[in-house]
Scaffold this motif. Structure first.
Motif, PDB file in Angstrom:
ATOM      1  N   ASP A  45       0.864  -1.177   0.000  1.00  0.00           N
ATOM      2  CA  ASP A  45       0.000   0.000   0.000  1.00  0.00           C
ATOM      3  C   ASP A  45       0.902   1.228   0.000  1.00  0.00           C
ATOM      4  O   ASP A  45       1.655   1.471   0.938  1.00  0.00           O
ATOM      5  CB  ASP A  45      -0.894  -0.021   1.239  1.00  0.00           C
ATOM      6  CG  ASP A  45      -1.863   1.142   1.278  1.00  0.00           C
ATOM      7  OD1 ASP A  45      -2.023   1.826   0.253  1.00  0.00           O
ATOM      8  OD2 ASP A  45      -2.470   1.353   2.347  1.00  0.00           O
ATOM      9  N   THR A  46       0.845   2.017  -1.053  1.00  0.00           N
ATOM     10  CA  THR A  46       1.761   3.151  -1.194  1.00  0.00           C
ATOM     11  C   THR A  46       1.243   4.437  -0.561  1.00  0.00           C
ATOM     12  O   THR A  46       2.027   5.340  -0.290  1.00  0.00           O
ATOM     13  CB  THR A  46       2.065   3.409  -2.666  1.00  0.00           C
ATOM     14  OG1 THR A  46       0.849   3.650  -3.375  1.00  0.00           O
ATOM     15  CG2 THR A  46       2.786   2.230  -3.302  1.00  0.00           C
ATOM     16  N   ALA A  47      -0.049   4.548  -0.329  1.00  0.00           N
ATOM     17  CA  ALA A  47      -0.625   5.799   0.179  1.00  0.00           C
ATOM     18  C   ALA A  47       0.016   6.259   1.491  1.00  0.00           C
ATOM     19  O   ALA A  47       0.362   7.441   1.619  1.00  0.00           O
ATOM     20  CB  ALA A  47      -2.135   5.680   0.325  1.00  0.00           C
ATOM     21  N   PRO A  48       0.210   5.388   2.488  1.00  0.00           N
ATOM     22  CA  PRO A  48       0.833   5.858   3.732  1.00  0.00           C
ATOM     23  C   PRO A  48       2.272   6.336   3.538  1.00  0.00           C
ATOM     24  O   PRO A  48       2.717   7.271   4.197  1.00  0.00           O
ATOM     25  CB  PRO A  48       0.800   4.649   4.664  1.00  0.00           C
ATOM     26  CG  PRO A  48      -0.153   3.689   4.068  1.00  0.00           C
ATOM     27  CD  PRO A  48      -0.231   3.998   2.612  1.00  0.00           C
ATOM     28  N   ARG A  49       2.980   5.704   2.623  1.00  0.00           N
ATOM     29  CA  ARG A  49       4.372   6.105   2.384  1.00  0.00           C
ATOM     30  C   ARG A  49       4.452   7.464   1.694  1.00  0.00           C
ATOM     31  O   ARG A  49       5.278   8.293   2.019  1.00  0.00           O
ATOM     32  CB  ARG A  49       5.070   5.032   1.552  1.00  0.00           C
ATOM     33  CG  ARG A  49       5.327   3.778   2.358  1.00  0.00           C
ATOM     34  CD  ARG A  49       5.456   2.557   1.484  1.00  0.00           C
ATOM     35  NE  ARG A  49       5.622   1.357   2.266  1.00  0.00           N
ATOM     36  CZ  ARG A  49       4.605   0.686   2.823  1.00  0.00           C
ATOM     37  NH1 ARG A  49       3.381   1.131   2.723  1.00  0.00           N
ATOM     38  NH2 ARG A  49       4.823  -0.407   3.516  1.00  0.00           N
ATOM     39  N   ALA A  51       2.151   9.811   1.889  1.00  0.00           N
ATOM     40  CA  ALA A  51       1.721  10.799   2.894  1.00  0.00           C
ATOM     41  C   ALA A  51       2.860  11.126   3.847  1.00  0.00           C
ATOM     42  O   ALA A  51       3.075  12.288   4.202  1.00  0.00           O
ATOM     43  CB  ALA A  51       0.514  10.286   3.661  1.00  0.00           C
ATOM     44  N   ALA A  52       3.617  10.109   4.256  1.00  0.00           N
ATOM     45  CA  ALA A  52       4.754  10.340   5.171  1.00  0.00           C
ATOM     46  C   ALA A  52       5.825  11.205   4.513  1.00  0.00           C
ATOM     47  O   ALA A  52       6.427  12.062   5.160  1.00  0.00           O
ATOM     48  CB  ALA A  52       5.347   9.005   5.618  1.00  0.00           C
ATOM     49  N   ARG A  54       5.327  13.484   2.214  1.00  0.00           N
ATOM     50  CA  ARG A  54       4.826  14.857   2.079  1.00  0.00           C
ATOM     51  C   ARG A  54       4.866  15.604   3.405  1.00  0.00           C
ATOM     52  O   ARG A  54       5.005  16.824   3.425  1.00  0.00           O
ATOM     53  CB  ARG A  54       3.416  14.840   1.513  1.00  0.00           C
ATOM     54  CG  ARG A  54       3.451  14.465   0.048  1.00  0.00           C
ATOM     55  CD  ARG A  54       2.169  14.744  -0.660  1.00  0.00           C
ATOM     56  NE  ARG A  54       2.357  14.500  -2.085  1.00  0.00           N
ATOM     57  CZ  ARG A  54       1.564  13.751  -2.819  1.00  0.00           C
ATOM     58  NH1 ARG A  54       0.507  13.197  -2.283  1.00  0.00           N
ATOM     59  NH2 ARG A  54       1.815  13.580  -4.094  1.00  0.00           N
TER      60      ARG A  54
END
Length: 56
Positions: A45-49, A51-52, A54
C-alpha cells in the motif's frame, strides 16, 4: 506547472508567482512498489508512504 521535490522549493515557487506546483513522490513510490510486486509477489500500500514523505 513545475514539478518540485522539496517543500522549500514549493514555497519559493509560489512566492515567485508559479501558479501550480506538484511533487514527484507518488511516481517514485509507485514505481518502487511495482518492482517490489514483481520481485516478491506482494503489492504494498503506497498511500501511507507517500503521505509520510509529504509531511517530512
Amino acid at each position: 506547472m513545475r514539478v518540485l521535490h522539496r517543500a522549500s522549493q514549493r514555497v519559493f515557487s509560489r512566492t515567485a508567482g508559479v501558479g501550480q506546483t506538484a511533487d514527484s513522490f507518488g511516481i517514485v513510490v509507485d514505481q518502487g512498489a511495482e518492482w517490489f510486486t514483481l520481485w516478491c509477489g506482494i503489492q504494498p500500500d503506497t498511500a501511507p508512504r507517500i503521505a509520510a514523505l509529504r509531511v517530512a
